[in-house]
Design a protein around this motif. Structure first.
Motif, short mmCIF file in Angstrom:
data_model
loop_
_atom_site.label_atom_id
_atom_site.label_comp_id
_atom_site.label_asym_id
_atom_site.label_seq_id
_atom_site.Cartn_x
_atom_site.Cartn_y
_atom_site.Cartn_z
N LEU A 142 0.83 -1.20 0.00
CA LEU A 142 0.00 0.00 0.00
C LEU A 142 0.87 1.25 0.00
CD1 LEU A 142 -2.94 1.05 0.22
CD2 LEU A 142 -2.66 1.01 2.70
N ALA A 143 0.53 2.21 -0.87
CA ALA A 143 1.26 3.47 -0.97
C ALA A 143 0.32 4.63 -0.73
CB ALA A 143 1.92 3.60 -2.34
N LEU A 144 0.90 5.79 -0.50
CA LEU A 144 0.12 7.02 -0.31
C LEU A 144 0.33 7.95 -1.50
CD1 LEU A 144 0.57 8.10 3.42
CD2 LEU A 144 -1.44 7.10 2.34
N THR A 145 -0.76 8.50 -2.02
CA THR A 145 -0.67 9.43 -3.12
C THR A 145 -1.53 10.66 -2.84
OG1 THR A 145 -0.81 9.65 -5.53
CG2 THR A 145 -2.51 8.30 -4.46
N TYR A 146 -1.69 11.50 -3.85
CA TYR A 146 -2.44 12.75 -3.68
C TYR A 146 -3.01 13.16 -5.03
CZ TYR A 146 -3.49 17.56 -2.32
OH TYR A 146 -4.12 18.74 -2.07
N MET A 147 -4.17 13.80 -5.01
CA MET A 147 -4.89 14.09 -6.24
C MET A 147 -4.18 15.09 -7.15
SD MET A 147 -8.07 16.41 -4.82
CE MET A 147 -8.76 16.58 -6.46
N ALA A 148 -3.09 15.69 -6.69
CA ALA A 148 -2.28 16.55 -7.56
C ALA A 148 -1.67 15.74 -8.71
CB ALA A 148 -1.18 17.23 -6.76
N VAL A 184 -1.64 -4.64 -4.75
CA VAL A 184 -0.95 -3.36 -4.67
C VAL A 184 -1.97 -2.25 -4.89
CG1 VAL A 184 1.00 -1.98 -5.47
CG2 VAL A 184 1.08 -4.48 -5.69
N ASN A 185 -2.11 -1.38 -3.91
CA ASN A 185 -3.09 -0.29 -3.98
C ASN A 185 -2.48 1.00 -3.43
OD1 ASN A 185 -5.75 -1.67 -4.81
ND2 ASN A 185 -5.05 -2.97 -3.12
N ALA A 186 -3.21 2.09 -3.58
CA ALA A 186 -2.78 3.37 -3.02
C ALA A 186 -3.97 4.10 -2.44
CB ALA A 186 -2.10 4.23 -4.07
N ILE A 187 -3.71 4.90 -1.44
CA ILE A 187 -4.72 5.79 -0.85
C ILE A 187 -4.37 7.21 -1.24
CG2 ILE A 187 -5.64 6.75 1.30
CD1 ILE A 187 -5.10 4.05 2.62
N SER A 188 -5.35 7.91 -1.79
CA SER A 188 -5.18 9.33 -2.09
C SER A 188 -5.89 10.11 -0.98
CB SER A 188 -5.79 9.67 -3.46
OG SER A 188 -5.55 11.02 -3.79
N ALA A 189 -5.10 10.63 -0.07
CA ALA A 189 -5.66 11.29 1.11
C ALA A 189 -5.85 12.78 0.87
CB ALA A 189 -4.74 11.08 2.30
N GLY A 190 -6.85 13.35 1.52
CA GLY A 190 -7.03 14.79 1.50
C GLY A 190 -5.91 15.48 2.26
N THR A 212 -15.07 23.50 3.02
CA THR A 212 -16.24 24.21 2.51
C THR A 212 -16.88 23.48 1.34
OG1 THR A 212 -15.30 26.33 3.17
CG2 THR A 212 -17.05 26.40 1.54
N VAL A 213 -16.05 22.92 0.46
CA VAL A 213 -16.53 22.36 -0.81
C VAL A 213 -16.85 20.87 -0.74
CG1 VAL A 213 -15.87 21.94 -3.22
CG2 VAL A 213 -15.33 24.13 -2.13
N ALA A 214 -16.09 20.10 0.01
CA ALA A 214 -16.26 18.65 0.04
C ALA A 214 -17.68 18.27 0.48
CB ALA A 214 -15.24 18.03 1.00
N PRO A 215 -18.22 17.20 -0.09
CA PRO A 215 -19.58 16.78 0.27
C PRO A 215 -19.79 16.60 1.78
CG PRO A 215 -18.86 15.59 -1.66
CD PRO A 215 -17.68 16.38 -1.20
N LEU A 216 -18.79 16.14 2.50
CA LEU A 216 -18.95 15.95 3.94
C LEU A 216 -18.72 17.24 4.72
CD1 LEU A 216 -17.26 12.46 4.54
CD2 LEU A 216 -19.69 13.02 4.28
N ARG A 217 -18.35 18.31 4.00
CA ARG A 217 -18.18 19.65 4.61
C ARG A 217 -17.18 19.64 5.77
NH1 ARG A 217 -21.02 19.86 0.67
NH2 ARG A 217 -22.71 21.34 0.26
N ARG A 218 -16.11 18.91 5.58
CA ARG A 218 -15.07 18.87 6.61
C ARG A 218 -13.79 18.31 6.01
NH1 ARG A 218 -14.00 13.68 8.25
NH2 ARG A 218 -15.60 12.09 7.98
N GLY A 250 -14.74 13.28 0.08
CA GLY A 250 -15.45 13.41 -1.21
C GLY A 250 -15.01 14.56 -2.08
N TYR A 251 -13.97 15.27 -1.67
CA TYR A 251 -13.56 16.47 -2.41
C TYR A 251 -13.25 16.16 -3.87
CZ TYR A 251 -11.04 20.71 -3.70
OH TYR A 251 -10.64 21.87 -4.34
N ASN A 252 -12.69 14.97 -4.15
CA ASN A 252 -12.25 14.65 -5.50
C ASN A 252 -13.39 14.58 -6.52
OD1 ASN A 252 -12.78 11.49 -6.25
ND2 ASN A 252 -12.62 11.82 -4.04
N ILE A 253 -14.64 14.43 -6.09
CA ILE A 253 -15.74 14.33 -7.05
C ILE A 253 -16.26 15.69 -7.49
CG2 ILE A 253 -16.42 12.16 -5.97
CD1 ILE A 253 -18.95 13.62 -4.93
N MET A 254 -15.83 16.74 -6.81
CA MET A 254 -16.36 18.07 -7.07
C MET A 254 -15.66 18.75 -8.25
SD MET A 254 -18.67 17.98 -4.83
CE MET A 254 -19.32 19.64 -5.00
N GLY A 255 -16.37 19.66 -8.88
CA GLY A 255 -15.83 20.35 -10.04
C GLY A 255 -15.02 21.58 -9.67
#
Length: 256
Positions: A142-148, A184-190, A212-218, A250-255
């Motif tokens: 398992l690895a750690l990644t980021y939406m960048a 083999v997987n990765a987690i993309s953390a906020g 402010t933007v993420a669906p869970l608002r946190r 849920g931030y990654n699903i937002m536009g």
């Protein structure tokens, strides 16, 4: 029975109590895993202090840019764990601070090489050495990644390229190691308040935006990444490999 009863895990990247690797270690230990922390020499005191909080945790010295130290770390892991390894956690990333402060088009050759060597190639190097210890009974890497890796995050610069390379490596490793039942997987953390995150300009503003933007608002916290790692390390995720799992409220699903 605990989810990871009898399972043996090697964790790279524990640095301090805010480290995502430390949160993962706590989650794995809470479900019965036996742990080894691989550490850089300069971080030894901090890692030893944390290891002492989880009884039975062992330590191995390893600079991931040194093949001899990687060989030694996995040899010692094999010795401690009796030739077996079930879980490998890769929480390693680094780029020189100047590469995150200057414009991306000013990225230096040496900065590029350093970022990709430490942040992406190290996963390949670790997986090569983990495979002989996992191939008999299978395992989880398992690895750690980021939406960048997929979207422009100003000032993330060459680290975004490194994360994209890491994610591609996850897929190729998943394909090649799957025949040995190694996932083999990765987690993309906020965005989290970690030592590494503080090196990125504007991280606090971005955390405010996520809340402010993420669906869970946190924002998320480290324990949520730790518990996702627990799932991906356990038999509950036995049909999942080659995936990037987002833990970002849920931030990654937002536009926007």
């Amino acid at each position: 029975m605990p989810l990871l009863e009898g399972k043996k895990a090697l964790i790279f990247g524990v640095a301090n109590h805010r480290s995502i690797a430390w949160a993962i270690a706590q989650s794995l230990a809470s479900e019965g895993a036996q742990l080894i922390f691989a550490y850089q020499e300069r971080m030894e005191k901090y890692v030893r202090d944390l290891a002492a909080k989880i009884p039975g945790t062992e330590l191995v010295l390893c600079d991931v840019q040194d093949d001899a130290q990687l060989d030694s770390a996995f040899a010692k892991t094999s010795e401690i764990f009796g030739g077996k390894l079930d879980i490998l956690i890769h929480c390693v990333a680094f780029a020189p601070s100047s590469e995150l402060e200057n414009p991306f088009f000013e990225t230096t050759r040496s900065g590029w090489q350093t970022a990709l060597d430490i942040s992406a190639y190290s996963l390949v190097a670790m997986s090569k050495r983990a495979q002989p210890l996992m191939k008999e009974n299978g395992g989880s890497i398992l690895a750690l990644t980021y939406m960048a890796s997929e979207r422009v995050m100003p000032k993330y610069n060459v680290m975004a390229v490194a994360k994209a390379a890491l994610e591609c490596s996850v897929r190729y490793l998943a394909f090649e190691l799957g025949e040995h039942n190694i996932r083999v997987n990765a987690i993309s953390a906020g965005p989290l308040n970690t030592l590494a995150a503080r090196g990125v300009s504007g991280i606090n503003d971005f955390r405010n935006q996520v809340a402010t933007v993420a669906p869970l608002r946190r924002n998320i916290d480290q324990s949520e990444v730790g518990d996702t790692a627990l799932f991906l390390s356990s038999h509950l995720s036995r049909g999942i490999t080659g995936e990037i799992t987002f833990v970002d409220a849920g931030y990654n699903i937002m536009g926007a």
